[in-house]
Every structure is written in C-alpha cells, then in structure tokens.
Design a protein around this motif. Sequence first.
Motif, PDB file in Angstrom:
ATOM      1  N   GLY A 163      -7.224  34.449  44.346  1.00 60.12           N
ATOM      2  CA  GLY A 163      -8.022  35.385  43.563  1.00 60.12           C
ATOM      3  C   GLY A 163      -9.070  36.055  44.422  1.00 60.12           C
ATOM      4  O   GLY A 163      -9.661  35.431  45.311  1.00 60.12           O
ATOM      5  N   VAL A 164      -9.290  37.347  44.146  1.00 60.46           N
ATOM      6  CA  VAL A 164     -10.274  38.110  44.906  1.00 60.46           C
ATOM      7  C   VAL A 164     -11.268  38.724  43.927  1.00 60.46           C
ATOM      8  O   VAL A 164     -10.866  39.377  42.950  1.00 60.46           O
ATOM      9  N   GLY A 165     -12.557  38.503  44.189  1.00 58.23           N
ATOM     10  CA  GLY A 165     -13.598  39.125  43.368  1.00 58.23           C
ATOM     11  C   GLY A 165     -13.846  38.366  42.080  1.00 58.23           C
ATOM     12  O   GLY A 165     -14.050  37.160  42.077  1.00 58.23           O
ATOM     13  N   HIS A 183      -3.747  24.599  46.339  1.00 53.39           N
ATOM     14  CA  HIS A 183      -2.943  25.769  45.957  1.00 53.39           C
ATOM     15  C   HIS A 183      -3.743  26.916  45.340  1.00 53.39           C
ATOM     16  O   HIS A 183      -3.197  27.988  45.141  1.00 53.39           O
ATOM     17  N   VAL A 184      -5.005  26.696  45.000  1.00 56.23           N
ATOM     18  CA  VAL A 184      -5.801  27.736  44.331  1.00 56.23           C
ATOM     19  C   VAL A 184      -6.994  28.090  45.212  1.00 56.23           C
ATOM     20  O   VAL A 184      -7.769  27.203  45.613  1.00 56.23           O
ATOM     21  N   HIS A 185      -7.140  29.391  45.509  1.00 59.49           N
ATOM     22  CA  HIS A 185      -8.216  29.842  46.391  1.00 59.49           C
ATOM     23  C   HIS A 185      -8.846  31.114  45.822  1.00 59.49           C
ATOM     24  O   HIS A 185      -8.137  32.014  45.340  1.00 59.49           O
ATOM     25  N   LEU A 186     -10.168  31.181  45.888  1.00 58.89           N
ATOM     26  CA  LEU A 186     -10.909  32.332  45.390  1.00 58.89           C
ATOM     27  C   LEU A 186     -11.879  32.803  46.473  1.00 58.89           C
ATOM     28  O   LEU A 186     -12.648  32.009  47.005  1.00 58.89           O
ATOM     29  N   VAL A 187     -11.817  34.091  46.809  1.00 61.98           N
ATOM     30  CA  VAL A 187     -12.757  34.672  47.775  1.00 61.98           C
ATOM     31  C   VAL A 187     -13.519  35.798  47.093  1.00 61.98           C
ATOM     32  O   VAL A 187     -13.046  36.380  46.112  1.00 61.98           O
ATOM     33  N   ALA A 188     -14.680  36.108  47.618  1.00 62.51           N
ATOM     34  CA  ALA A 188     -15.573  37.057  46.958  1.00 62.51           C
ATOM     35  C   ALA A 188     -15.099  38.503  47.068  1.00 62.51           C
ATOM     36  O   ALA A 188     -15.366  39.319  46.177  1.00 62.51           O
ATOM     37  N   SER A 189     -14.425  38.839  48.180  1.00 60.26           N
ATOM     38  CA  SER A 189     -14.012  40.230  48.380  1.00 60.26           C
ATOM     39  C   SER A 189     -12.762  40.270  49.243  1.00 60.26           C
ATOM     40  O   SER A 189     -12.374  39.269  49.856  1.00 60.26           O
ATOM     41  N   PHE A 190     -12.154  41.440  49.307  1.00 55.41           N
ATOM     42  CA  PHE A 190     -10.959  41.600  50.127  1.00 55.41           C
ATOM     43  C   PHE A 190     -11.276  41.475  51.614  1.00 55.41           C
ATOM     44  O   PHE A 190     -10.388  41.163  52.408  1.00 55.41           O
ATOM     45  N   SER A 191     -12.525  41.711  51.970  1.00 58.64           N
ATOM     46  CA  SER A 191     -12.910  41.541  53.373  1.00 58.64           C
ATOM     47  C   SER A 191     -12.846  40.075  53.793  1.00 58.64           C
ATOM     48  O   SER A 191     -12.684  39.767  54.976  1.00 58.64           O
ATOM     49  N   GLN A 192     -12.960  39.168  52.815  1.00 56.40           N
ATOM     50  CA  GLN A 192     -12.954  37.746  53.123  1.00 56.40           C
ATOM     51  C   GLN A 192     -11.562  37.110  53.016  1.00 56.40           C
ATOM     52  O   GLN A 192     -11.413  35.924  53.304  1.00 56.40           O
ATOM     53  N   ILE A 193     -10.587  37.875  52.599  1.00 56.22           N
ATOM     54  CA  ILE A 193      -9.263  37.285  52.399  1.00 56.22           C
ATOM     55  C   ILE A 193      -8.668  36.798  53.714  1.00 56.22           C
ATOM     56  O   ILE A 193      -7.867  35.858  53.743  1.00 56.22           O
ATOM     57  N   GLU A 194      -9.107  37.409  54.838  1.00 53.96           N
ATOM     58  CA  GLU A 194      -8.602  36.991  56.142  1.00 53.96           C
ATOM     59  C   GLU A 194      -9.018  35.562  56.493  1.00 53.96           C
ATOM     60  O   GLU A 194      -8.374  34.901  57.317  1.00 53.96           O
TER      61      GLU A 194
END
Length: 568
Positions: A163-165, A183-194
């Motif tokens: 999940g993003v955002g 299996h479940v991951h959440l990052v604050a923005s698409f810049s952090q998906i890396e």
Amino acid sequence: TRVLLCLVLLVLRPMSIPCKAIPLDFVFVIDSSRSIRPNDYEKVKTFIINLLQFLEVGSDATRVGLLQYGSEIQPEFSLNTYTTRAEVVQAVRDMKHLATGTMTGLAIQYTMETEFTEEKGARPLSMHIPRIAMIVTDGRPQDTVEEVAAQARQAGIQIFAIGVGRVDMKTLKSIGSEPHSEHVHLVASFSQIETLISVFQSKLCGAADTCAVVDHGCDHICANLPDGYECRCRPGYQLTIDKKKCNKTDHCADGKHGCEQEFVNTEDSCVCKCREGFTLRPDGKTCQSEYKLMKEGIILRFCVSQYITFRCADKSECSDGVMDLVFIIDGSKSLGPANFERVKQFVSGIVDSLDISKAGTHVGLLQYSTKVRSEFSLGKYTTAQDIKRAVSRMQYMGRGSMTGSALRHMFEQSFTAKEGARPNTQRVCIVFTDGRSQDDVSGWATKAKDSGITIYALGIGKAIEQELREIASEPDEKHMYYAEDFEKMGEMTKKLSYLLCSFPTDKPSKEDMCECENVIMFQQQVSEQLKNLMQNNILYFKCFSNMFFTNCSQKVKITYSDKKTFNT
C-alpha cells in the motif's frame, strides 16, 4: 562529498544478482487508477523493473506476468508471454496509465481465475512451483476484496500486498497472506516504494523448496510456504485431522441438503435428484410430478386411442418450428454447482418444447467462464434425447465471467456451415448469465444482431440490467428476462418456450387440445365402476386370444325381481 554520494547510490542501487532459489510463477497486479499521478506511475514501473533484477526469468525458471487495473482489467502480458528478463523489462516500460477507478477485488479475481491458469502459462500444481501475486495499490477499493482474496490464498496463491499513501491497513491485511508481517507493507509515498526492494530481495531469493527436502507425507499436494510447507488436497477432497491425508468430500454427510427425494455427491456440493416421473423444482430441493407439470402447461399432452382406453403422449409445443438455436450458458464461479444443475434443467426444459429432428430445430451449446467451451455444435445431435443427455454430462467450469468472449465465439463460429448451421434457417441465440461480465459485451452482441441473429438475454441474481439490454434483440420486453433468484427459472422457461414456439392454424390450440389428464381420470373412474359391477356379479368378461392380440366380449347378467335371468 561527491565521492561519498556516489558510494551511497552504489550501495542503494539494486544489484543484478538473480535468485538462485526455486522457480516462481510471479504476477504483478498494479493499481492504475486516476488517483495515481503520472510521475508516481513511473515510479511504480521503476520499482517493478528493479525488482526484476533479482529474478532469473525463463520458461524453466521464474515466469512473470503483469496486469493493470482501474475500473476494468488490462492484462499487459501473461506468464507464458516472455522468456527473458529484457523482454519483460521492455514491456513494463511500454505500459500506459489507465487513470480510471479502483476495482481491486475484480483484479484479484481475474488474477486467480485467468492469470494463474495453465493456458496463461502457470505450471501445474503437481510441480509445486510457488504462485506469487504482488498487488500494489494507493487507494480504497471500490469493490469488496476480503472474500475473493481469501479464495485466491486458498487456491495456493501467496499474496504480497503493498500500500502507498492513505491505504487502509485493514484492507491490506484482508488481501495479503499470513503472516502479515511478511506479506503486507505500507509506505507513505511512491518515493519510498524503492525502500522495499531489499526487503523483497531476501523474501524472493530466500525461498526454499521445503517439500523437496523433507518427508512431508502429504497424500496429494505439498505446498511450499515462506516458513515451511503445508499439505493440500485436490478438488473434491478434504484434509483429515492429521493435516496430511485426503478423504473424498461427502457434501451430503451433514444431512442439511434438504432434498425431498434423492441426493448425490458431486465434486463441489450435494445435489438433489428426483425419482422417475418427477422433475426437480427450481428451488433445487423439492420434486414436482410430471402430471402436475402437464396440468400447468409446461408439458403438453395429447390423447391416443387404444381400443376402449386412452394413453397420453408428449406433444411438442413447436411441432412446426424450425430454427438453428445456440445456448450460451454462464459457467462462472459465482453460479455454484447446485445452480449450474438448475441451469442444465432449464436448457432441457426448453429442448422439450422444441421439434428436434434432422429436418426440424437444431441446437448447439457454449459454456463460458474465463474461456469459452463448445459443448456441442448445431450439427451434432438430431434428437431431443441426445441433446438432453449431452446437457446432463456438462461439467461445471467455475471460473470467471467473460460473456463478451462467448458472444464473439458464437458470432464467428457457432453459426457457420462447419458447425452445422443451415442456410435460410432462422438463427436464434439464448444467453444466460448471473453476474457482471469481465469484458465488453455490446460490440459482439451488436455484430451478431446486425447479421440477423435473434438474441434472448436471460439474467439471474446479480446480472446487470444494462448488459442484458446490450445483449438482447429489440424490443427488450420480448427478448430480455430477469429473475431475482433461481427459484423463478420455471416461469422464465414457460415464457421463453411460448415465445420460441408457434402453432399452425390448421392444428388445435392449447385450449382446444384434449385435456388428457381429465380423460385418464374419467377412465380410472369407469374402471372402478366396472370393477364394482364385476364384484357384484352384474358384469363379467370372457376373453379369448390368439398370437396377435387379446380381445374380450362382454356379457351383462341382469337379474329381475322374478328371479329370471337374461343374458346379452
């Protein structure tokens, strides 16, 4: 400072070290909704390309597929499309942003029912190749995801949910496999998906074929898990209490089937049946005598004289109706095995009302789910009995719902001379569906109708009215029917039978026809009276026979008050 920055970037850059572990069947499921901005969409593509560097792509190694979703599904490439990493990377770079809605549940269902099939390149479960789906989303789904995600996991698909955002973590957990920490991951923005690249590198490359190195003792299937393995059973079987052995599933064992007369186990359910002389009602549980159906006009009869008695014989409602008729039957998973049996009864009911013969009506049938299967063509059978036998043997497909593909098959192939279609013969198609199609229906339906094919659209339950209107010929009120549930299918059968059939004016109408049941009732009453007369010595029969027939002469014995007897 520049040297230090270069060293940091070098460390953070994903290294092109392919996995040395077991092969995978890996499908990316990418949210391409309008809430994702163009520059963020490019970051998702970069994330996928970088992740691919850790996969050894090949037909005998890891196979990769990808689909985008918005309001609809956009398959980009399947597991068997490309055999090198370079081809996959180029296909990802070429993707175009959909910028529509967020139908995550529909995307998961399509992934399970279509992308992870052998036709699309997934290897058989017997090979124990892990099936992995990675879902990337940035918003709340516009449809339900919990149930279909559970079905996908139960089918052996390991799901990673990213999940993003502002994605709801509860929604992500309802999608991802257990344990959620893996299996479940959440990052604050698409810049952090890396930042997730290194996480997935260890997960994907750390996979091990546990089933190959342990004495698992599984009766049917051993499935690798991130932290071990588990035993699974083939369809129609269930695990015993030891979680290793498989017993054939007895769906009727709990006694909750509610069948009025008889029942039988199928692969997926307990199905009710009726004894000879009875027909299963649309509720799928109770039975109705054919005598009652005859009185209701579903089965019409006519009377045949047999010496001094009568017998009833079936009368086709369409004795002069000649057409080439193709059924298109929904075999999707939402239907369920029990309702699929009701649909088969519906088809048989329509067939009973037609004049099936070499010179009369011919019938073909297609079943569809995520693919289309021709059960039998127009030229295959020339008797109603053979058609009904073929219908009863149909196996439920139980996958997705690609109604548009079925209409295309019907238009392009079913009414060809090769399939048995005849020139100068009316062409009719009956389409049955119980839900929303996963592809477009209007284009192929319009082409079919423009070519002269009359289409009847029948919808049950969650069928979409707009889709039914797009499929059906005009006027809608004569070619489109909808029922809330399968219990109303009997009425639909009657209405459709009357529309398909016409009676010639030189033959008696239904109202003028002999009421066969009344004749039989009268005959039974007369027989009872004759029996009473014989018991009272008022009437007796004397019979003689030869090698061809038996005949009886009657003698009436009349006794008067004066005790005199006269014989006639």
